[in-house]
Design a protein around this motif. Structure first.
Motif, PDB file in Angstrom:
ATOM      1  N   ASP A 131       0.946  -1.262  -0.058  1.00 24.36           N
ATOM      2  CA  ASP A 131      -0.083   0.153   0.501  1.00 24.36           C
ATOM      3  C   ASP A 131       1.132   1.141  -0.016  1.00 24.36           C
ATOM      4  OD1 ASP A 131       1.036  -0.060   1.864  1.00 24.36           O
ATOM      5  OD2 ASP A 131      -1.142  -0.704   3.757  1.00 24.36           O
ATOM      6  N   ARG A 132       0.298   2.399   0.054  1.00 30.23           N
ATOM      7  CA  ARG A 132       0.990   3.589   0.017  1.00 30.23           C
ATOM      8  C   ARG A 132       1.295   4.455   1.762  1.00 30.23           C
ATOM      9  NH1 ARG A 132      -0.858   7.326  -3.683  1.00 30.23           N
ATOM     10  NH2 ARG A 132      -1.069   9.244  -3.048  1.00 30.23           N
ATOM     11  N   GLY A 133       1.475   3.359   2.124  1.00 37.13           N
ATOM     12  CA  GLY A 133       2.540   3.745   4.049  1.00 37.13           C
ATOM     13  C   GLY A 133       3.565   4.249   4.078  1.00 37.13           C
ATOM     14  N   VAL A 134       4.104   5.096   4.577  1.00 35.34           N
ATOM     15  CA  VAL A 134       5.253   5.671   4.678  1.00 35.34           C
ATOM     16  C   VAL A 134       6.618   4.432   5.276  1.00 35.34           C
ATOM     17  CG1 VAL A 134       4.522   7.699   5.435  1.00 35.34           C
ATOM     18  CG2 VAL A 134       4.646   6.063   7.343  1.00 35.34           C
ATOM     19  N   GLN A 135       6.287   3.827   5.245  1.00 37.84           N
ATOM     20  CA  GLN A 135       6.955   2.242   6.106  1.00 37.84           C
ATOM     21  C   GLN A 135       7.337   1.849   4.640  1.00 37.84           C
ATOM     22  OE1 GLN A 135       3.853   2.143   7.394  1.00 37.84           O
ATOM     23  NE2 GLN A 135       3.826   2.996   9.222  1.00 37.84           N
ATOM     24  N   TYR A 136       6.660   2.177   3.850  1.00 37.96           N
ATOM     25  CA  TYR A 136       6.815   1.283   2.118  1.00 37.96           C
ATOM     26  C   TYR A 136       7.752   2.089   1.212  1.00 37.96           C
ATOM     27  CZ  TYR A 136       4.353  -3.130   4.303  1.00 37.96           C
ATOM     28  OH  TYR A 136       3.976  -4.266   5.233  1.00 37.96           O
ATOM     29  N   ARG A 137       7.157   3.564   1.398  1.00 41.41           N
ATOM     30  CA  ARG A 137       7.916   4.636   0.555  1.00 41.41           C
ATOM     31  C   ARG A 137       9.216   4.895   1.269  1.00 41.41           C
ATOM     32  NH1 ARG A 137       2.661   7.598  -2.030  1.00 41.41           N
ATOM     33  NH2 ARG A 137       4.991   8.602  -3.196  1.00 41.41           N
ATOM     34  N   SER A 138       9.474   5.069   2.240  1.00 38.35           N
ATOM     35  CA  SER A 138      10.364   4.894   2.576  1.00 38.35           C
ATOM     36  C   SER A 138      12.005   5.019   1.993  1.00 38.35           C
ATOM     37  CB  SER A 138      10.834   4.757   4.551  1.00 38.35           C
ATOM     38  OG  SER A 138      11.927   3.285   4.569  1.00 38.35           O
ATOM     39  N   PHE A 139      12.999   6.570   2.391  1.00 35.95           N
ATOM     40  CA  PHE A 139      14.496   5.866   1.180  1.00 35.95           C
ATOM     41  C   PHE A 139      14.811   3.999   1.155  1.00 35.95           C
ATOM     42  CE2 PHE A 139      18.538   6.430   0.354  1.00 35.95           C
ATOM     43  CZ  PHE A 139      18.956   6.552  -1.166  1.00 35.95           C
ATOM     44  N   ARG A 140      15.015   4.461   2.465  1.00 35.98           N
ATOM     45  CA  ARG A 140      15.920   2.938   3.209  1.00 35.98           C
ATOM     46  C   ARG A 140      15.001   2.046   2.176  1.00 35.98           C
ATOM     47  NH1 ARG A 140      16.098   2.911   8.758  1.00 35.98           N
ATOM     48  NH2 ARG A 140      17.792   0.991   8.740  1.00 35.98           N
ATOM     49  N   TYR A 141      13.760   1.655   2.463  1.00 35.10           N
ATOM     50  CA  TYR A 141      13.150   0.462   2.116  1.00 35.10           C
ATOM     51  C   TYR A 141      13.097   0.598   0.331  1.00 35.10           C
ATOM     52  CZ  TYR A 141      10.090  -2.975   1.776  1.00 35.10           C
ATOM     53  OH  TYR A 141       9.487  -4.413   2.252  1.00 35.10           O
ATOM     54  N   THR A 142      12.722   1.839  -0.121  1.00 39.09           N
ATOM     55  CA  THR A 142      12.766   1.815  -1.710  1.00 39.09           C
ATOM     56  C   THR A 142      13.736   1.126  -2.208  1.00 39.09           C
ATOM     57  OG1 THR A 142      13.216   3.956  -1.832  1.00 39.09           O
ATOM     58  CG2 THR A 142      11.218   3.384  -2.266  1.00 39.09           C
ATOM     59  N   GLU A 143      15.049   1.680  -1.486  1.00 41.31           N
ATOM     60  CA  GLU A 143      16.862   1.593  -1.978  1.00 41.31           C
ATOM     61  C   GLU A 143      17.371   0.479  -1.965  1.00 41.31           C
ATOM     62  OE1 GLU A 143      21.304   4.459  -1.053  1.00 41.31           O
ATOM     63  OE2 GLU A 143      19.580   2.996   0.672  1.00 41.31           O
ATOM     64  N   ARG A 144      16.428  -0.167  -0.859  1.00 39.46           N
ATOM     65  CA  ARG A 144      17.288  -1.546  -0.264  1.00 39.46           C
ATOM     66  C   ARG A 144      16.532  -2.836  -1.553  1.00 39.46           C
ATOM     67  NH1 ARG A 144      19.633  -5.175  -1.258  1.00 39.46           N
ATOM     68  NH2 ARG A 144      19.768  -7.254   0.855  1.00 39.46           N
ATOM     69  N   LEU A 145      15.372  -2.087  -2.364  1.00 41.71           N
ATOM     70  CA  LEU A 145      14.799  -2.754  -3.086  1.00 41.71           C
ATOM     71  C   LEU A 145      15.248  -2.652  -4.921  1.00 41.71           C
ATOM     72  CD1 LEU A 145      10.629  -2.137  -2.975  1.00 41.71           C
ATOM     73  CD2 LEU A 145      11.648  -4.347  -2.317  1.00 41.71           C
ATOM     74  N   ALA A 146      15.430  -1.596  -4.490  1.00 42.14           N
ATOM     75  CA  ALA A 146      16.406  -1.625  -6.408  1.00 42.14           C
ATOM     76  C   ALA A 146      17.893  -2.032  -5.942  1.00 42.14           C
ATOM     77  CB  ALA A 146      17.072   0.207  -5.424  1.00 42.14           C
ATOM     78  N   ALA A 147      18.219  -2.027  -5.434  1.00 48.75           N
ATOM     79  CA  ALA A 147      19.928  -2.539  -4.633  1.00 48.75           C
ATOM     80  C   ALA A 147      19.378  -4.279  -5.827  1.00 48.75           C
ATOM     81  CB  ALA A 147      19.704  -2.458  -3.323  1.00 48.75           C
ATOM     82  N   ALA A 148      18.311  -5.223  -4.500  1.00 47.98           N
ATOM     83  CA  ALA A 148      18.258  -6.055  -4.539  1.00 47.98           C
ATOM     84  C   ALA A 148      17.852  -6.241  -6.488  1.00 47.98           C
ATOM     85  CB  ALA A 148      17.462  -6.736  -4.228  1.00 47.98           C
ATOM     86  N   GLY A 149      17.184  -5.733  -7.488  1.00 47.66           N
ATOM     87  CA  GLY A 149      16.776  -5.726  -8.210  1.00 47.66           C
ATOM     88  C   GLY A 149      15.772  -6.035  -8.670  1.00 47.66           C
ATOM     89  N   ILE A 150      14.339  -5.504  -7.109  1.00 46.10           N
ATOM     90  CA  ILE A 150      13.142  -5.777  -7.453  1.00 46.10           C
ATOM     91  C   ILE A 150      12.255  -4.563  -7.946  1.00 46.10           C
ATOM     92  CG2 ILE A 150      10.938  -6.215  -5.731  1.00 46.10           C
ATOM     93  CD1 ILE A 150      13.191  -7.471  -4.080  1.00 46.10           C
ATOM     94  N   ALA A 151      11.368  -4.829  -8.714  1.00 45.39           N
ATOM     95  CA  ALA A 151      10.762  -3.210  -9.079  1.00 45.39           C
ATOM     96  C   ALA A 151       9.588  -3.567  -8.170  1.00 45.39           C
ATOM     97  CB  ALA A 151      10.031  -4.346 -10.974  1.00 45.39           C
ATOM     98  N   MET A 152       9.288  -1.989  -7.262  1.00 51.16           N
ATOM     99  CA  MET A 152       8.337  -1.354  -7.142  1.00 51.16           C
ATOM    100  C   MET A 152       6.947  -0.763  -6.897  1.00 51.16           C
ATOM    101  SD  MET A 152       8.922   1.267  -3.672  1.00 51.16           S
ATOM    102  CE  MET A 152       8.054   0.936  -1.784  1.00 51.16           C
TER     103      MET A 152
END
Length: 236
Positions: free
Chosen positions: A134-155
């Motif tokens: 969902d649109r929660g701030v926890q999932y859209r935090s910089f650290r979370y989105t950066e970790r997804l990107a580093a693993a090659g996972i689309a958000m």
């Protein structure tokens, strides 16, 4: 507790011939009924300050294989010492819970630790994997989105205030509350919730029958997929 339909299925799998009506009658005689899901409490706050990723799922939670679609959400548990929060990551193909974490706060670390658990458990590679929330701030935090990107996972992110956009994850949350959390009037501490959740996740993945999976367990579905892939002829 299981409803009569699933108890009947479980008994048949164990080699015990029984009719569903018999199970219903015996449950009624003992004053038993299947777990009921209650009304959820809002646990995420939309982040309106950052650009929102596209909804790559569009309410289609089907997946052709493991590690193609993960859905994530969090819920809460009341304890004597205050609210405890639980984050889950579910593989849409098998309904397996691949990552989870329990914490006493709603900070970004709650969901980040669940993500790290999933990355460690599944190993990768994660090419073609979509992470939906969902649109929660926890999932859209910089650290979370950066970790997804580093693993090659689309958000992927659902629309604001629409539970159907993350229906699979919210269903798992509801069943977690109905099958485990509501079995006690009051939980004592974060440690008690964490230990009980660990046992429930193991049961969910390895023993619980899922109607959406043809009354198989997530572990059985993934084992069948792996066997089929290993047995497939290699193109020359």
């Amino acid at each position: 507790v299981y409803g009569a339909r699933k108890i009947c299925r479980q008994l048949l799998r164990a080699g015990v011939p029984v009719a569903r009506c018999t199970v219903e009658r015996l449950m009624h005689a003992q004053g038993l009924r299947g777990a009921m899901r209650g009304r959820p409490r809002r646990t995420t706050v939309p982040d309106e300050t950052s650009p929102r990723p596209a909804d790559l799922v569009q309410r289609d939670f089907g997946a052709p294989a493991p590690n193609r679609l993960w859905v994530a959400d969090l819920t809460y548990v009341r304890t004597w010492t205050g609210f405890v929060y639980v984050a889950f990551i579910i593989d849409a193909y098998s309904r397996a819970i691949v990552g989870w974490h329990v914490a006493s706060t709603l900070h970004a670390d709650l969901v980040l630790v669940a993500l790290e658990h999933a990355l460690w458990l599944r190993k990768g590679p994660f090419e073609g994997l979509v992470h939906h929330s969902d649109r929660g701030v926890q999932y859209r935090s910089f650290r979370y989105t950066e970790r997804l990107a580093a693993a090659g996972i689309a958000m992927s992110v659902g629309r604001r205030g629409d539970s159907y956009d993350n229906a699979l994850a919210e269903t798992v949350n509801g069943l977690y509350k109905a099958e485990l959390i509501h079995s006690k009037r009051v939980w004592e501490s974060v440690e008690e919730v964490e230990l009980a959740t660990m046992g429930w996740v193991h049961w969910w993945n390895t023993a619980r029958l899922h109607e959406a999976l043809g009354y198989c367990t997530p572990a059985e579905v993934e084992a069948t997929y792996t066997h089929d892939q290993d047995s497939a002829p290699v193109a020359s």
